[in-house]
Scaffold this motif. Structure first.
Motif, PDB file in Angstrom:
ATOM      1  N   UNK A   1       0.862  -1.318   0.057  1.00 10.72           N
ATOM      2  CA  UNK A   1      -0.024   0.000  -0.082  1.00 10.72           C
ATOM      3  C   UNK A   1       0.746   1.311  -0.039  1.00 10.72           C
ATOM      4  N   UNK A   2       1.944   1.294   0.738  1.00 15.09           N
ATOM      5  CA  UNK A   2       2.884   2.410   0.837  1.00 15.09           C
ATOM      6  C   UNK A   2       3.744   2.746  -0.461  1.00 15.09           C
ATOM      7  N   UNK A   3       3.912   1.573  -1.107  1.00 11.29           N
ATOM      8  CA  UNK A   3       4.874   1.580  -2.367  1.00 11.29           C
ATOM      9  C   UNK A   3       3.548   2.013  -3.484  1.00 11.29           C
ATOM     10  N   UNK A   4       2.615   1.657  -3.171  1.00 10.76           N
ATOM     11  CA  UNK A   4       1.506   1.881  -4.429  1.00 10.76           C
ATOM     12  C   UNK A   4       1.142   3.200  -4.133  1.00 10.76           C
ATOM     13  N   UNK A   5       1.108   3.661  -2.781  1.00 15.08           N
ATOM     14  CA  UNK A   5       0.612   5.113  -2.557  1.00 15.08           C
ATOM     15  C   UNK A   5       1.737   5.910  -3.459  1.00 15.08           C
ATOM     16  N   UNK A   6       2.797   5.918  -3.202  1.00 14.57           N
ATOM     17  CA  UNK A   6       3.970   6.535  -3.998  1.00 14.57           C
ATOM     18  C   UNK A   6       3.875   6.481  -5.249  1.00 14.57           C
ATOM     19  N   UNK A   7       3.638   5.622  -5.931  1.00 15.27           N
ATOM     20  CA  UNK A   7       3.103   5.263  -7.483  1.00 15.27           C
ATOM     21  C   UNK A   7       1.926   6.432  -7.789  1.00 15.27           C
ATOM     22  N   UNK A   8       0.971   6.327  -6.910  1.00 12.54           N
ATOM     23  CA  UNK A   8      -0.084   7.054  -7.294  1.00 12.54           C
ATOM     24  C   UNK A   8       0.197   8.502  -7.055  1.00 12.54           C
ATOM     25  N   UNK A   9       0.897   8.840  -6.132  1.00  9.97           N
ATOM     26  CA  UNK A   9       1.399  10.364  -5.858  1.00  9.97           C
ATOM     27  C   UNK A   9       1.930  10.914  -7.211  1.00  9.97           C
TER      28      UNK A   9
END
Lengths: 322, 291
Positions: free
Chosen positions: B20-28
């Motif tokens: 989720x944290x890595x994905x959040x980085x992608x989304x940001x």
């Protein structure tokens, strides 16, 4: 004649190299690897460069061909040529099955889907140990029989790979100028515009996807017989990325650009051996620098620049008189 | 059976929190600039590696954690300034390749500095498993879930409540319009890279005690984070979080109930199916094609 002038020049070059340097390691040994990579890059360019799509899973089809040849010849004693055909059938079928649903996706979503497909195929190669030998791979794949004898010297392999490469390049160049090629380029430009002009974009994309999968599978079979050993590592995510890099390095949409990219990226590790630990680092840096400063590709960019110079030279005397 | 299931869920949520944290980085980054940063996984690896080195040098763990996160954030800023900014206006494929090049470069740097060894950080607060009914959970797993939850909430508040967050969103909506109302678009882009590198590094230091780290640990984490973001619908940060948790659960249940060897294949297969059925992701809005 003029249209294929580049092709004839290339064919002569490929034919003369081993004659000029018969015992050169870079020509006869590395040349075979370069040739196989070039076939793959040209096939991927059909899909990426012509149709403007992206695939991060092209190595999967290369692997399906290789494993079909490997499994059928070593485990079931099937004739290598028949095994190759079976590999082509399998790759073509898989490509055709996934083409329609996957190719409805665009951009990052298509990148993700092809990436996922490639990883799944690779995991099956690792996990289906009974069939594929698992992570250790499989050995003892027989050489390819041709005209009553086996192809086994470097020079013979060079000749076989060269013929297949030349044929692939020739097909690719002809597709570019054909009706199908124009349809693909229209899809590249704007899918919606292509559709309004009556191009069946779904069929155009899926046909070229299947064709590029078939070529990759053929290259995979050649690779399996030439190496006589295959393991999942050769067909993973990284190799898919390397293939994309070859295509983009040369210049998307250019057949010879793809060949050029394959030559450079296949030679790079050979040359970078000197740098040992720095190899990965330099590889990444080269990739970034080219994309940032020469986004149309090294080959296409250089050719354009040269054409520009030639054109200016031709104009110069006229300007002097005036 | 039920106890086992509970254990799989606990493991799934732990792993899912990092995704989720890595994905959040992608989304940001995608949200601010429509770029998918394939070097996101390397941020995770770098954060953990730097922290490991600082601990190795004898500094206390909190200092190491902060140091790892800070160093990685600087790398994120450098990536934006040196590679993304000069290539502005490049095609999707070109930017994908640039970030792939960056990820290979960072991996090469890590290989040079740390070699091929596998490293671990000490657990943040003991290694005694805590029993929840019949399942057990490591204190470190609680750290992972807790910090992830706090960060997700913080990111959410940042976008909803702060001027700075809204300015980043404005850049994503319409760069020219954002510029016209006086937003420093370039600064916002740099900020989004800094933030996503920070999130990646935090994920890295959180899991380093239980999942270990090595020079190439970023690859799979990056791919899973990307999958999480896609699953959630690219450009929807909370979707990426949900996608990450879902992916963690699918994997953990798949590994426990079916086969551990095929767990990654299962995760990607489900993503493929989701993409085919709902091309914009589970939580994404259906894309409207602009002619």
């Amino acid at each position: 004649m003029k249209r294929l002038a580049g092709f004839y020049l290339f064919a002569v070059l490929v034919a003369l190299l081993p004659v000029a340097f018969p015992h050169n390691y870079f020509v006869t040994v590395v040349g075979v690897t370069i040739g196989i990579n070039a076939i793959l890059a040209v096939s991927l360019n059909l899909f990426m460069g012509y149709a403007g799509q992206i695939s991060l899973g092209h190595a999967a089809f290369f692997g399906v061909g290789a494993y079909a040849s490997g499994i059928l010849t070593t485990r079931y004693g099937v004739d290598p040529w028949l095994a190759m055909l079976a590999g082509l059938a399998a790759s073509g079928l898989v490509a055709a099955l996934i083409a329609r649903p996957i190719l409805r996706l665009h951009g990052h979503y298509l990148a993700m889907a092809t990436l996922g497909f490639g990883i799944i195929v690779n995991i099956v190669m690792v996990e289906a140990e009974g069939l594929t030998g698992g992570p250790d791979g499989m050995t003892g794949i027989p050489p390819l029989p041709l005209l009553g004898r086996s192809i086994d010297t470097d020079l013979e392999w060079y000749a076989v790979v060269a013929v297949v490469l030349l044929f692939t390049v020739w097909v690719s160049l002809n597709i570019f100028d054909s009706r199908a090629g124009r349809a693909l380029r229209a899809v590249h430009g704007s899918e919606i515009a292509a559709r309004t002009l009556g191009v069946d974009t779904a069929a155009a994309k899926s046909n070229v996807f299947v064709l590029s999968a078939l070529i990759a599978s053929f290259a995979g079979s050649l690779f399996a017989h030439q190496q006589s050993f295959i393991s999942p590592g050769s067909f993973g995510f990284f190799f898919s990325i390397e293939l994309v890099t070859m295509v983009v390095l040369g210049g998307l949409g250019s057949t010879f650009g793809a060949v050029f990219g394959a030559v450079v990226l296949s030679l790079l590790p050979e040359v970078l051996v000197v740098l040992e630990d720095y190899e990965v680092l330099v590889f990444g840096a080269v990739l970034m620098l080219i994309m940032i400063f020469l986004p149309q590709g090294l080959f296409v960019g250089t050719v354009r620049a040269l054409r520009g110079i030639v054109a200016r030279r031709a104009e110069a005397p006229v300007a002097g008189e005036g | 059976m039920l106890e086992q299931l509970l254990q799989f869920v606990v493991t799934g949520i732990t792993v899912g929190s990092t995704y989720a944290l890595v994905g959040l980085g992608f989304a940001l980054i995608y949200n601010a600039s429509q770029v998918v940063n394939f070097a996101q996984g390397e941020f995770v690896m770098l954060g953990a590696m730097v922290a490991v080195s600082i601990v190795g040098a004898g500094a206390p763990l909190p200092v190491a954690v902060l140091g790892g996160v800070a160093a990685t954030t600087l790398v994120g800023i450098a990536l934006e300034k040196l590679a993304i900014e000069p290539a502005r206006g490049a095609s999707v494929i070109t930017t994908i390749i640039i970030t792939i090049g960056a990820s290979i470069l960072l991996r090469g740097v890590a290989l040079l500095i740390w070699g091929k060894d596998i490293y671990a950080l000490p657990h943040f607060s003991g290694e005694e498993p805590i029993a929840i009914g019949s399942a057990t959970v490591l204190p470190q797993s609680l750290w992972v879930m807790g910090v992830a939850a706090v960060l997700v909430l913080a990111v959410r508040l940042f976008f909803d409540r702060t001027m700075l967050g809204k300015a980043v969103l404005a850049c994503a909506c319409n760069r020219t319009a954002a510029q016209l109302v006086g937003i420093n678009v370039q600064l916002m882009l740099t900020l989004s890279y800094a933030l996503s590198a920070m999130l990646g590094a935090v994920a890295g230091v959180l899991v380093a005690p239980i999942a270990f780290t090595s020079w190439d640990a970023g690859v799979m984490l990056g791919l899973k984070g990307f999958s999480a973001a896609i699953l959630g619908g690219m450009g929807n940060p909370m979707g990426a979080v949900a996608g990450g948790l879902l992916l963690g659960l699918i994997e953990s249940l798949g590994a426990g109930l079916l086969s551990s060897g095929y767990k990654d294949a299962l995760a990607f297969l489900i993503i493929l199916i989701v993409l085919v059925v709902r091309p914009s992701g589970i939580f994404g809005r259906a894309a409207v094609e602009r002619v």
